[in-house]
Design a protein around this motif. Structure first.
Motif, mmCIF file in Angstrom:
data_model
loop_
_atom_site.group_PDB
_atom_site.id
_atom_site.type_symbol
_atom_site.label_atom_id
_atom_site.label_comp_id
_atom_site.label_asym_id
_atom_site.label_seq_id
_atom_site.Cartn_x
_atom_site.Cartn_y
_atom_site.Cartn_z
ATOM 1 N N GLY A 12 0.777 -1.233 0.000
ATOM 2 C CA GLY A 12 0.000 0.000 0.000
ATOM 3 C C GLY A 12 0.806 1.278 0.000
ATOM 4 O O GLY A 12 0.276 2.332 0.373
ATOM 5 N N SER A 13 2.062 1.226 -0.410
ATOM 6 C CA SER A 13 2.894 2.436 -0.472
ATOM 7 C C SER A 13 3.634 2.460 -1.793
ATOM 8 O O SER A 13 4.144 1.435 -2.246
ATOM 9 C CB SER A 13 3.916 2.445 0.672
ATOM 10 N N LEU A 14 3.735 3.653 -2.383
ATOM 11 C CA LEU A 14 4.485 3.803 -3.634
ATOM 12 C C LEU A 14 5.886 4.352 -3.375
ATOM 13 O O LEU A 14 6.667 4.527 -4.311
ATOM 14 C CB LEU A 14 3.742 4.771 -4.575
ATOM 15 N N ARG A 15 6.204 4.607 -2.142
ATOM 16 C CA ARG A 15 7.462 5.265 -1.790
ATOM 17 C C ARG A 15 8.660 4.353 -2.116
ATOM 18 O O ARG A 15 8.640 3.161 -1.830
ATOM 19 C CB ARG A 15 7.439 5.564 -0.288
ATOM 20 N N LYS A 16 9.700 5.003 -2.669
ATOM 21 C CA LYS A 16 10.896 4.257 -3.078
ATOM 22 C C LYS A 16 11.482 3.458 -1.909
ATOM 23 O O LYS A 16 11.852 2.304 -2.057
ATOM 24 C CB LYS A 16 11.907 5.267 -3.637
ATOM 25 N N ASP A 17 11.591 4.097 -0.754
ATOM 26 C CA ASP A 17 12.204 3.434 0.406
ATOM 27 C C ASP A 17 11.157 2.857 1.357
ATOM 28 O O ASP A 17 11.410 2.738 2.570
ATOM 29 C CB ASP A 17 13.097 4.422 1.163
ATOM 30 N N SER A 18 10.033 2.489 0.834
ATOM 31 C CA SER A 18 8.906 2.036 1.658
ATOM 32 C C SER A 18 9.270 0.928 2.651
ATOM 33 O O SER A 18 9.818 -0.126 2.282
ATOM 34 C CB SER A 18 7.796 1.533 0.730
ATOM 35 N N LEU A 19 8.934 1.174 3.900
ATOM 36 C CA LEU A 19 9.123 0.156 4.941
ATOM 37 C C LEU A 19 8.224 -1.049 4.670
ATOM 38 O O LEU A 19 8.592 -2.191 4.944
ATOM 39 C CB LEU A 19 8.780 0.744 6.314
ATOM 40 N N ASN A 20 7.055 -0.781 4.134
ATOM 41 C CA ASN A 20 6.112 -1.871 3.844
ATOM 42 C C ASN A 20 6.639 -2.780 2.739
ATOM 43 O O ASN A 20 6.507 -3.995 2.805
ATOM 44 C CB ASN A 20 4.740 -1.296 3.474
#
Ligand code: FMN
Length: 186
Positions: A12-20
């Motif tokens: 559920g995250s598009l972030r490059k460094d996503s913790l998920n």
């Protein structure tokens, strides 16, 4: 050995460094050979528009085919404002329509929520479960997975360094494998 069950992992995250995303990777590493986990991307999906139901955008069709081809679905999600991020809700909506053509129905599911915060994105986890009930996704109830303090769990290369969390992911994946066997269509 039997063919591994294919698990579509939706992050559920598009972030490059996503913790998920890092957690999803760690989960795949901790999973038993009975499961084959693959992330199905959602960042390319257009915003769901009911006007497109007669002729859905190609990216939405491709996404639905990937989910339809999986034996199970596993959501790994952050919490945004005490709920699920809009990108995840959009992917859920895309997969659910046109009416009667949902790809979610009957697929065994699981939810892991991950946050730097102390309560492990509990709100997102349970808001997501509300949709899963409606979508007829039997979602594993135990063990629950609210992973807090996740910003302290990975090294610079994105590897999980927290032993107790790795152990927990192994137990979660083993339970999920049993859940999939119990609830799979065939
Ligand atoms: C719009 C927004 C809302 C957020 N709301 C919450 C929240 O309600 N609860 C929480 O625990 N963290 C919240 N956070 C912090 C996220 O947990 C944090 O950014 C986390 O790293 C996001 O997951 P990711 O690393 O997989 O991208 C929020 C972050 C953003 C950008």
């Amino acid at each position: 050995m039997a063919t591994p069950r294919r698990v579509a992992v939706v992050v559920g995250s598009l972030r490059k460094d996503s913790l998920n995303r890092k957690m999803a990777k760690a989960l795949a590493a901790a999973a038993p050979p009975s499961l084959s986990l693959e992330v199905v991307e959602i960042g390319q999906l257009p915003l769901y528009n009911q006007d497109d139901d007669a002729s859905p955008p190609p990216a939405s069709v491709a996404f639905k085919e990937k989910i339809a081809g999986a034996d199970a679905v596993l959501f790994v999600t952050p919490e945004y404002n005490r709920s699920v991020p809009g990108v995840l809700k959009n992917a859920i909506d895309v997969g659910s329509r046109p009416y009667g053509k949902s790809v979610w129905s009957g697929k065994p599911g699981g939810v892991i929520s991950v946050s730097p915060g102390a309560i492990g994105a509990f709100g997102a986890n349970h808001h997501l479960r509300q949709s899963l009930v409606f979508l007829n996704v039997p979602a594993m109830q135990q063990p629950e997975a609210y992973i807090g303090g996740a910003d302290k769990m990975f090294d610079a290369s994105g590897k999980l360094t927290n032993d107790s969390t790795r152990e927990f992911l192994g137990k979660f994946a083993a339970a999920f494998s049993a859940w999939v066997e119990r609830n799979a269509a065939s």
